[in-house]
Motif scaffolding. Structure first.
Motif, short mmCIF file in Angstrom:
data_model
loop_
_atom_site.label_atom_id
_atom_site.label_comp_id
_atom_site.label_asym_id
_atom_site.label_seq_id
_atom_site.Cartn_x
_atom_site.Cartn_y
_atom_site.Cartn_z
N MET A 31 5.26 -28.49 18.28
CA MET A 31 4.50 -27.24 18.36
C MET A 31 4.97 -26.26 17.29
N LEU A 32 6.28 -26.19 17.09
CA LEU A 32 6.82 -25.32 16.05
C LEU A 32 6.26 -25.69 14.68
N VAL A 33 6.27 -26.99 14.37
CA VAL A 33 5.75 -27.45 13.08
C VAL A 33 4.26 -27.16 12.98
N ALA A 34 3.52 -27.40 14.04
CA ALA A 34 2.07 -27.17 14.01
C ALA A 34 1.75 -25.70 13.76
N TYR A 35 2.45 -24.80 14.45
CA TYR A 35 2.15 -23.37 14.30
C TYR A 35 2.68 -22.77 13.01
N SER A 36 3.48 -23.55 12.26
CA SER A 36 3.86 -23.08 10.93
C SER A 36 2.67 -23.13 9.97
N PHE A 37 1.62 -23.87 10.36
CA PHE A 37 0.39 -23.96 9.57
C PHE A 37 -0.72 -23.10 10.16
N ASN A 38 -0.36 -22.18 11.04
CA ASN A 38 -1.35 -21.31 11.68
C ASN A 38 -1.81 -20.23 10.70
N ILE A 43 2.17 -16.63 17.08
CA ILE A 43 2.84 -17.93 17.17
C ILE A 43 2.36 -18.70 18.40
N ALA A 44 1.42 -18.13 19.14
CA ALA A 44 0.95 -18.78 20.36
C ALA A 44 -0.55 -19.02 20.37
N ILE A 45 -1.29 -18.38 19.47
CA ILE A 45 -2.75 -18.53 19.43
C ILE A 45 -3.14 -19.16 18.10
N TRP A 46 -3.79 -20.32 18.16
CA TRP A 46 -4.19 -21.02 16.95
C TRP A 46 -5.41 -20.36 16.34
N GLU A 47 -5.33 -19.98 15.07
CA GLU A 47 -6.42 -19.28 14.40
C GLU A 47 -6.89 -20.02 13.15
N PHE A 49 -6.17 -23.58 10.25
CA PHE A 49 -5.13 -24.19 9.42
C PHE A 49 -4.94 -23.40 8.13
N SER A 50 -3.68 -23.19 7.76
CA SER A 50 -3.37 -22.48 6.52
C SER A 50 -1.93 -22.78 6.11
N LEU A 51 -1.70 -22.76 4.79
CA LEU A 51 -0.35 -22.94 4.25
C LEU A 51 0.27 -21.61 3.81
N LYS A 52 -0.33 -20.50 4.20
CA LYS A 52 0.05 -19.22 3.61
C LYS A 52 1.47 -18.79 3.96
N TRP A 53 2.02 -19.25 5.10
CA TRP A 53 3.34 -18.78 5.50
C TRP A 53 4.46 -19.39 4.67
N ALA A 239 5.09 -15.87 12.24
CA ALA A 239 4.85 -17.26 11.87
C ALA A 239 5.66 -17.66 10.64
N GLU A 240 6.17 -16.69 9.90
CA GLU A 240 7.04 -16.99 8.76
C GLU A 240 8.30 -17.72 9.23
N VAL A 241 8.81 -17.34 10.40
CA VAL A 241 9.98 -18.01 10.96
C VAL A 241 9.68 -19.46 11.25
#
Length: 267
Positions: A31-38, A43-47, A49-53, A239-241
């Protein structure tokens, strides 16, 4: 009837328990890895896919600073602790067994058995007295603390490698009039190299991930990457973390994979 050997995998419910354990261990990490691409800030609501963080984390000057400090401390501590661990392993395996050998192993592996918070408090008291006496406030304390803590982690694979090495080649070198140094340099060290490399990588990962000892020993302005991330989470979860955590996880996985490849038994 043919006799069937016992296997725990055949016990009722074994598969269910195994799957439950793996899910409990790895679901939070995934989940941590997945939400790094949010795409969003949450960090709890999927909005989406993005690599911006990842660029955000890379362009953060403070993140680069603490990452470089962490790598410097981990690299130095791993080299020093592996050197000490190699000498300790040679001293405890390439000698005749004596009374008190078990006590020596206990002393070397003591940081593994004592709670880390106890080691951290002891190092805090020890280094505080040195700081008062000398006035020095540099990274030397963190490097020394990480080195002391990492010695048993480096010692275990090196000692295991030495105990699995046949003494025949070393004895043959001595019979051919090689000195102790020549035997070590040309015979023991090349055979021991995989164990030394594995111990160094394990010490590096241990130092890089350490939080408790670092929090107690560091001076102001000496945050490492884990302590910086802890401070950020206490202020506000971003989400940067997640992106930083994913990169740290990737580095750890790569090093542990290399550790496994170096220490696995070959046919």
């Amino acid at each position: 009837m043919a006799r069937r050997d016992f296997s725990a995998a055949r016990l009722p419910g074994f598969a269910t328990i195994a799957i439950t354990v793996f899910v409990a261990l790895y679901a939070p990490i995934l989940m941590l890895v997945a939400y790094s691409f949010n795409a969003g800030d949450s960090i709890a609501i999927w909005e989406g896919f993005s690599l911006k963080w990842y660029p955000v984390a890379w362009n953060n000057a403070e993140v680069r600073e603490v990452t470089l400090r962490s790598l410097t401390i981990a690299a130095t501590a791993s080299v020093l602790s592996t050197t000490v661990a190699t000498m300790a392993a040679l001293g405890t395996t390439r000698r005749r067994q004596t009374r008190g050998q078990t006590f020596i192993y206990l002393l070397i592996n003591q940081p593994l058995m004592v709670p880390e918070i106890v080691t951290a408090v002891a190092l805090l008291i020890f280094f505080a007295s040195i700081k008062v006496a000398t006035g020095y406030q540099g990274l030397g304390y963190l490097i020394a603390a990480h080195t002391a803590f990492c010695i048993p982690f480096a010692y275990l694979p090196i000692r295991a490698r030495l105990e699995g090495m046949d003494l025949t080649l070393e004895i043959a070198a001595g019979d051919l009039y090689a000195s102790s140094w020549q035997t070590f340099r040309h015979v023991t060290l090349p055979l021991l190299a995989p164990g030394i490399g594995a111990g160094m990588m394990l010490a590096f990962v241990t130092s890089l991930d350490d939080v408790v000892i670092t929090l107690f020993v560091k001076s102001a302005g000496q945050d490492t990457l884990p302590t910086y991330m802890l401070a950020q989470i206490r202020r506000s979860v971003s989400a940067e973390v997640n992106a930083i955590s994913t990169l740290l996880l990737l580095l750890t996985v790569l090093l542990l994979t290399a550790f496994f490849l170096l220490t696995r038994k070959r046919d």
